[in-house]
Write an enzyme that holds these catalytic residues in place. Structure first.
Site, short mmCIF file in Angstrom:
data_model
loop_
_atom_site.label_atom_id
_atom_site.label_comp_id
_atom_site.label_asym_id
_atom_site.label_seq_id
_atom_site.Cartn_x
_atom_site.Cartn_y
_atom_site.Cartn_z
N LYS A 64 -74.62 -17.27 36.71
CA LYS A 64 -75.58 -16.27 37.28
C LYS A 64 -76.12 -15.26 36.30
O LYS A 64 -75.31 -15.12 35.36
CB LYS A 64 -75.21 -15.56 38.69
CG LYS A 64 -74.12 -14.39 38.27
CD LYS A 64 -73.47 -14.20 39.57
CE LYS A 64 -72.49 -13.15 39.33
NZ LYS A 64 -71.54 -12.83 40.75
N ARG A 162 -70.38 -7.18 52.06
CA ARG A 162 -71.59 -7.70 51.35
C ARG A 162 -72.26 -8.69 52.06
O ARG A 162 -73.10 -8.46 52.74
CB ARG A 162 -71.50 -8.07 49.83
CG ARG A 162 -72.55 -8.35 49.11
CD ARG A 162 -72.60 -8.42 47.62
NE ARG A 162 -71.75 -9.62 47.06
CZ ARG A 162 -71.45 -9.97 45.83
NH1 ARG A 162 -71.65 -8.89 44.94
NH2 ARG A 162 -70.75 -11.14 45.90
N HIS A 195 -65.22 -13.40 49.06
CA HIS A 195 -65.20 -12.98 47.67
C HIS A 195 -64.47 -11.59 47.67
O HIS A 195 -64.43 -10.76 48.71
CB HIS A 195 -66.91 -12.51 47.35
CG HIS A 195 -67.11 -11.99 45.92
ND1 HIS A 195 -66.79 -12.81 44.85
CD2 HIS A 195 -67.68 -11.13 45.43
CE1 HIS A 195 -66.97 -12.08 43.67
NE2 HIS A 195 -67.65 -11.06 43.98
N ARG A 251 -63.63 -19.32 40.94
CA ARG A 251 -64.96 -19.05 40.24
C ARG A 251 -65.11 -18.01 39.51
O ARG A 251 -65.58 -16.91 39.75
CB ARG A 251 -65.81 -18.60 41.75
CG ARG A 251 -66.10 -19.39 42.82
CD ARG A 251 -66.93 -19.04 43.77
NE ARG A 251 -66.65 -17.81 44.16
CZ ARG A 251 -66.28 -17.15 45.23
NH1 ARG A 251 -65.47 -17.88 45.99
NH2 ARG A 251 -66.00 -15.85 45.54
N TYR A 294 -86.47 11.07 18.73
CA TYR A 294 -87.02 11.86 19.83
C TYR A 294 -86.07 12.96 20.22
O TYR A 294 -84.88 12.87 20.37
CB TYR A 294 -87.16 10.88 20.84
CG TYR A 294 -88.46 9.74 20.60
CD1 TYR A 294 -89.56 10.42 20.62
CD2 TYR A 294 -88.05 8.41 20.92
CE1 TYR A 294 -90.68 9.44 20.48
CE2 TYR A 294 -88.92 7.55 20.66
CZ TYR A 294 -90.38 7.99 20.38
OH TYR A 294 -91.16 6.82 20.24
N CYS A 341 -84.13 4.50 20.58
CA CYS A 341 -85.38 4.59 21.27
C CYS A 341 -85.77 3.00 21.72
O CYS A 341 -84.95 2.35 22.05
CB CYS A 341 -86.39 4.52 19.63
SG CYS A 341 -85.96 5.97 18.86
N MET A 342 -86.85 2.84 22.21
CA MET A 342 -87.15 1.60 22.69
C MET A 342 -86.98 0.34 21.94
O MET A 342 -86.30 -0.61 22.17
CB MET A 342 -88.83 1.69 23.29
CG MET A 342 -88.99 0.16 24.17
SD MET A 342 -90.94 0.12 24.45
CE MET A 342 -91.05 1.35 25.92
N ASP A 343 -87.50 0.61 20.23
CA ASP A 343 -87.23 -0.45 19.58
C ASP A 343 -86.33 -0.30 18.23
O ASP A 343 -85.79 -1.29 17.59
CB ASP A 343 -88.59 -0.70 18.88
CG ASP A 343 -89.81 -1.02 20.10
OD1 ASP A 343 -89.47 -1.53 20.99
OD2 ASP A 343 -90.71 -0.06 19.79
C1 PLP Z 1 -70.25 -13.24 40.34
C2 PLP Z 1 -69.49 -13.95 41.38
C3 PLP Z 1 -68.18 -14.29 40.63
C4 PLP Z 1 -67.52 -14.12 39.51
O1 PLP Z 1 -67.18 -12.84 39.23
P1 PLP Z 1 -66.43 -12.44 37.87
O2 PLP Z 1 -65.62 -11.16 38.41
O3 PLP Z 1 -67.32 -12.40 36.78
O4 PLP Z 1 -65.38 -13.31 37.76
C5 PLP Z 1 -67.56 -15.21 41.90
N1 PLP Z 1 -67.97 -15.52 43.00
C6 PLP Z 1 -69.13 -14.65 43.55
C7 PLP Z 1 -69.71 -14.98 44.59
C8 PLP Z 1 -69.91 -13.99 42.41
O5 PLP Z 1 -71.12 -13.42 43.09
#
Ligand code: PLP
Length: 406
Positions: A64, A162, A195, A251, A294, A341-343
């Site tokens: 992601k 969540r 999770h 995961r 700045y 700065c921005m850049d």
């Molecule tokens: C982001 C996420 C993970 C991975 O988490 P890490 O801490 O980066 O290993 C696993 N499962 C779900 C549902 C997530 O949103």
């Protein structure tokens, strides 16, 4: 059709047209500021996590947020080649980006799904997540009338607070909802997952409570003859430190990129894959009392040399790093002088002999024996390494090195 309005392929179009994400025009000028991703580090981290958890545990590479700033498509291909079974994303546009790149491996969408997007997801073989029975029922109706089947996983909230059904609040209701979703036509439930909220903490109590509640859900479902093949829970921290959390699949996200989930997480050697490299574009000798950037918040306290580096907060180099962070030049640390700065960002290189225009600057990563880690930058701005890499913007082009398959 209603989903034209939400057609994820439109999202993909805008992803592709974001500045910096496309090929760098061959102007003859090298991009001075670039993210460098070492794909062999990603492959090594995948294999290290797999050998820690055992081959019988399936592996979902979490890609992601453009693979936490590392580039979703290249990372996904590398992780799959290194043995990953699944890919995980948060937004449907991210899943579509993988499919559009020709990736056919199973992809699970963690995030929200609207009924009309469910039809699209089914048509692209994208697995979705259901967190309640109503959404699943609407998706079931939509995919049935389109003559499709949608693969899905059901999320249970065992303590993250969540997303998901809440067996800790009402076990019977959660089991009833899972049973109802599992029975819906057009929906193929492949997995149930949860999770962790605190897997990165040295205090494992809350994570173990979550494991216990998740196991109870699994047992209660088995008693109803509901046994989806894949129960999964473990993010990087849990996979690394809590063997009981691994269930059928892990995961990992952050650990695959070579970054520790927290300073307390040990277990395997990880290799950071991402560095940020730039170059000095101007160097000037300045007297004592010379104001920099700045707000003139940095005023030299002695004669020194100030170098300007073309990276700024629009690249994801936070303005909160002003006068705090260091960059590496000629293998030595140079403090950021004044506001980012921005850049552009200025660094004080008065103590580093011989710095010239064009010299390499490491903004994040190693040079010689010195390292600026994502954790170091995160500490300066009171955040976590995740945000440092995921917060990089598309303006910086990414160079991939050491692709094990090139
Ligand atoms: C982001 C996420 C993970 C991975 O988490 P890490 O801490 O980066 O290993 C696993 N499962 C779900 C549902 C997530 O949103």
């Amino acid at each position: 059709m209603a989903y034209d309005r939400l057609n994820p392929s439109m999202d993909t179009g805008s992803i592709d047209s974001a500045p910096g994400t496309g090929p760098i025009p061959e102007t003859g000028l090298r991009p001075l500021t670039r993210v460098v991703v070492d794909l062999s580090a990603i492959a090594d981290n995948v294999r290290a996590l797999q050998s820690l958890c055992g081959e019988e545990t399936a592996y979902m590479a979490v890609v992601k947020a453009d693979a936490y700033g590392h580039g979703a498509v290249r990372v996904a291909k590398t992780a799959l080649a290194a043995g990953s079974d699944f890919l995980g994303v948060a937004r449907i546009s991210e899943a579509v980006q993988l499919r559009d790149a020709g990736i056919t491996a199973p992809v699970l969408l963690f995030g929200d799904i609207l009924p009309d997007q469910a039809v699209y997801a089914a048509s692209r073989d994208i697995r979705v997540t259901f967190f309640d029975a109503d959404t699943a029922a609407a998706a079931s109706r939509a995919v049935r009338s389109a003559g499709l089947t949608l693969k899905a996983h059901i999320k249970v909230d065992t303590g993250m607070g969540r997303l998901g059904l809440t067996p800790g609040v009402d076990m019977a209701a959660a089991i009833r909802d899972i049973a109802a979703i599992t029975a819906m036509e057009g929906i193929d439930i492949e997995g149930v997952y949860t999770h962790f909220a605190n897997a990165d903490s040295p205090d494992t109590r809350h994570a173990l409570e979550q494991v216990a509640l998740f196991s109870k859900v699994k047992t209660a479902l088995a008693a109803e003859n509901i046994a989806p093949p894949i129960f999964h829970a473990a993010n990087s921290a849990a996979a690394m430190t809590l063997p009981r959390s691994r269930f059928d699949m892990i995961r990992p996200g952050i650990a695959m990129y070579g970054l520790p989930p927290s300073p307390d997480t040990r277990g395997i050697v990880l290799r950071p894959a991402l560095s940020i490299r730039s170059a000095v574009i101007q160097i000037k000798q300045v007297p004592k009392g010379f104001p920099v950037s700045y707000g003139s918040t940095y005023v030299t306290d002695k004669p020194t040399r100030i170098a300007t580096v073309p990276i700024g907060y629009a690249d994801g180099y936070s303005r909160l790093l002003s006068s705090r962070a260091h960059m590496l030049v000629n293998g030595q640390r140079a403090p950021v002088a004044g506001r980012v700065c921005m850049d552009f960002t200025m660094i004080d290189v008065g103590h580093i002999p011989g710095v010239r225009t064009g010299d390499d600057v490491v903004v994040l990563g190693s040079q010689g024996t010195e390292t600026v880690s994502a954790d170091e930058l995160a500490n300066h701005i009171q955040t976590i390494n995740y945000e440092v890499v995921a917060g990089l913007t598309g303006r910086i082009p990414t160079r991939y090195i050491k692709d094990p398959h090139d």
